[in-house]
Design a protein around this motif. Structure first.
Motif, PDB file in Angstrom:
ATOM      1  N   ALA A   1       0.825  -1.206   0.000  1.00  0.00           N
ATOM      2  CA  ALA A   1       0.000   0.000   0.000  1.00  0.00           C
ATOM      3  C   ALA A   1       0.861   1.259   0.000  1.00  0.00           C
ATOM      4  CB  ALA A   1      -0.925  -0.009   1.222  1.00  0.00           C
ATOM      5  N   VAL A   2       1.966   1.227   0.766  1.00  0.00           N
ATOM      6  CA  VAL A   2       2.873   2.369   0.780  1.00  0.00           C
ATOM      7  C   VAL A   2       3.487   2.557  -0.603  1.00  0.00           C
ATOM      8  CG1 VAL A   2       5.021   3.304   1.725  1.00  0.00           C
ATOM      9  CG2 VAL A   2       3.388   2.169   3.235  1.00  0.00           C
ATOM     10  N   GLY A   3       3.963   1.476  -1.200  1.00  0.00           N
ATOM     11  CA  GLY A   3       4.593   1.563  -2.513  1.00  0.00           C
ATOM     12  C   GLY A   3       3.667   2.086  -3.587  1.00  0.00           C
ATOM     13  N   SER A   4       2.363   1.831  -3.420  1.00  0.00           N
ATOM     14  CA  SER A   4       1.383   2.313  -4.406  1.00  0.00           C
ATOM     15  C   SER A   4       1.039   3.780  -4.200  1.00  0.00           C
ATOM     16  CB  SER A   4       0.110   1.476  -4.325  1.00  0.00           C
ATOM     17  OG  SER A   4      -0.606   1.741  -3.123  1.00  0.00           O
ATOM     18  N   GLY A   5       1.563   4.394  -3.106  1.00  0.00           N
ATOM     19  CA  GLY A   5       1.294   5.796  -2.839  1.00  0.00           C
ATOM     20  C   GLY A   5       0.075   6.051  -1.998  1.00  0.00           C
ATOM     21  N   LEU A   6      -0.510   4.980  -1.420  1.00  0.00           N
ATOM     22  CA  LEU A   6      -1.741   5.155  -0.656  1.00  0.00           C
ATOM     23  C   LEU A   6      -1.503   5.835   0.687  1.00  0.00           C
ATOM     24  CD1 LEU A   6      -4.781   4.565  -0.566  1.00  0.00           C
ATOM     25  CD2 LEU A   6      -4.248   2.327   0.416  1.00  0.00           C
ATOM     26  N   GLY A   7      -0.332   5.606   1.286  1.00  0.00           N
ATOM     27  CA  GLY A   7      -0.065   6.206   2.590  1.00  0.00           C
ATOM     28  C   GLY A   7       1.324   5.871   3.065  1.00  0.00           C
TER      29      GLY A   7
ATOM     30  N   ILE B   1       9.853   2.337  -2.299  1.00  0.00           N
ATOM     31  CA  ILE B   1       9.682   2.801  -0.919  1.00  0.00           C
ATOM     32  C   ILE B   1      11.000   3.371  -0.405  1.00  0.00           C
ATOM     33  CG2 ILE B   1       9.359   2.002   1.465  1.00  0.00           C
ATOM     34  CD1 ILE B   1       7.265   0.080   0.463  1.00  0.00           C
ATOM     35  N   VAL B   2      10.897   4.469   0.352  1.00  0.00           N
ATOM     36  CA  VAL B   2      12.049   5.060   1.023  1.00  0.00           C
ATOM     37  C   VAL B   2      11.777   5.015   2.524  1.00  0.00           C
ATOM     38  CG1 VAL B   2      13.386   7.164   1.387  1.00  0.00           C
ATOM     39  CG2 VAL B   2      12.600   6.572  -0.912  1.00  0.00           C
ATOM     40  N   CYS B   3      12.727   4.521   3.297  1.00  0.00           N
ATOM     41  CA  CYS B   3      12.559   4.430   4.751  1.00  0.00           C
ATOM     42  C   CYS B   3      13.502   5.400   5.458  1.00  0.00           C
ATOM     43  CB  CYS B   3      12.830   3.010   5.229  1.00  0.00           C
ATOM     44  SG  CYS B   3      11.635   1.791   4.633  1.00  0.00           S
ATOM     45  N   ARG B   4      12.967   6.116   6.439  1.00  0.00           N
ATOM     46  CA  ARG B   4      13.754   7.091   7.189  1.00  0.00           C
ATOM     47  C   ARG B   4      13.464   6.951   8.683  1.00  0.00           C
ATOM     48  NH1 ARG B   4      16.184   7.145   3.232  1.00  0.00           N
ATOM     49  NH2 ARG B   4      16.577   8.863   1.760  1.00  0.00           N
TER      50      ARG B   4
END
Length: 295
Positions: free
Chosen positions: A231-237, A254-257
């Motif tokens: 879902a994150v990769g699809s830009g949903l949240g 995905i970018v993780c910080r």
């Protein structure tokens, strides 16, 4: 209609807390669901178990009579589950380990080797459990022991084996993706991918609600880490995850910080109360040595 052990667990929790709100938190379920189950139990038994008003909850005479019997039934059922698990495990000499997210961290080969030395005729079977079960398969008896992120429901002993900072997974191209670290305040108002509501306090922890002044804005729920990151990769949240999992679940979209302003997450080995099997103790000790002592 027969009464289920789960119904008795719900009744005992309310009877001990004398609060539907506190009992719901303890059971990791929504308060309306708990109230509905108690009403259903009262209907089946054809008796009121609690006197309720807007401020207080008290046991009726019938409820007080049921309480020790309910505790006894629950205890007997738990003993039966342990006996069955012991018999099944002894027969197949397999220890089933539950997990929500990939364990990684070099743990599996080291623990497998340690188990092979201590219990050469046993094998480990790893089973992923959906986030919707905050006990990671322990309550249902699906697994013998679990490697889980805290918090887990009360009543399950645990040993913390790793502590990691919480990070945030962002869609590639997100406005915060270029930051070296993201303050928690910068995530206010961001759309979050959440664990299911049945995950209870675990859901709140991975939304950052334990430290945020305002609840996170939830746009979707996911049953597994893989679903969440999809879902994150699809830009949903966006979604929170541990530092170690940020490495384990690397993806191009995905970018993780790291997130500042959050308490770290704790990874623990968790087992059922009263667990006395030697194989479980060996596994717990192996995990503690491998992660706490760096192998």
């Amino acid at each position: 209609m027969d009464v289920h052990v789960r119904d008795l667990r719900y009744f005992v929790a309310v009877a001990e807390e004398l609060s539907f709100t506190k009992a719901a938190v303890r059971l990791f379920i929504a308060q309306p669901s708990l109230s509905k189950q108690i009403r259903r139990l009262e209907t089946v038994l054809r008796v009121a178990l609690f006197d309720r008003d807007h401020r207080t909850v008290a046991l009726t005479a019938a409820g007080a009579a049921l309480l020790p019997q309910a505790r006894q039934v629950i205890g007997q059922w738990e003993a039966a589950q342990r006996a069955l698990a012991d018999a099944a495990a002894a027969e197949r000499r397999t220890l089933t380990v539950g997990f929500h997210t990939r364990i990684g961290r070099g743990l599996l080969p080291r623990v497998t080797a340690a188990m092979a030395t201590a219990l050469p005729q046993w094998r480990l079977l790893f089973r992923q459990i959906a986030w919707s079960d905050p006990t990671v398969g322990l309550d249902s008896g699906e697994v013998d022991v679990a490697v889980a992120w805290l918090p887990v429901p009360e009543g399950f002993p645990r040993k913390v084996v790793a502590t990691e900072d919480r990070w945030v997974a962002l869609p590639a191209g997100h406005r915060l993706a270029t930051r070296e670290a993201v303050p928690l305040s910068e995530l206010a108002g961001e759309p979050f991918i959440a664990l299911p509501r049945s995950a209870g306090p675990l859901r709140e922890f991975w939304l950052g609600n334990d430290r945020s002044p305002a609840p996170a804005r939830v746009v979707a729920e996911a049953e597994t880490a893989e679903e969440s990151l999809e879902a994150v990769g699809s830009g949903l949240g966006v979604a929170l995850l541990s530092a170690g999992n940020a490495q384990i679940y690397q993806r191009d979209d995905i970018v993780c910080r790291p997130v500042t302003g959050l308490a770290p997450a704790e990874l623990a080995v968790v087992w059922r109360a009263g667990e006395e099997r030697h194989a479980v103790r060996v596994f717990v000790e192996a995990c503690e040595r491998c992660l706490c002592d760096g192998g």
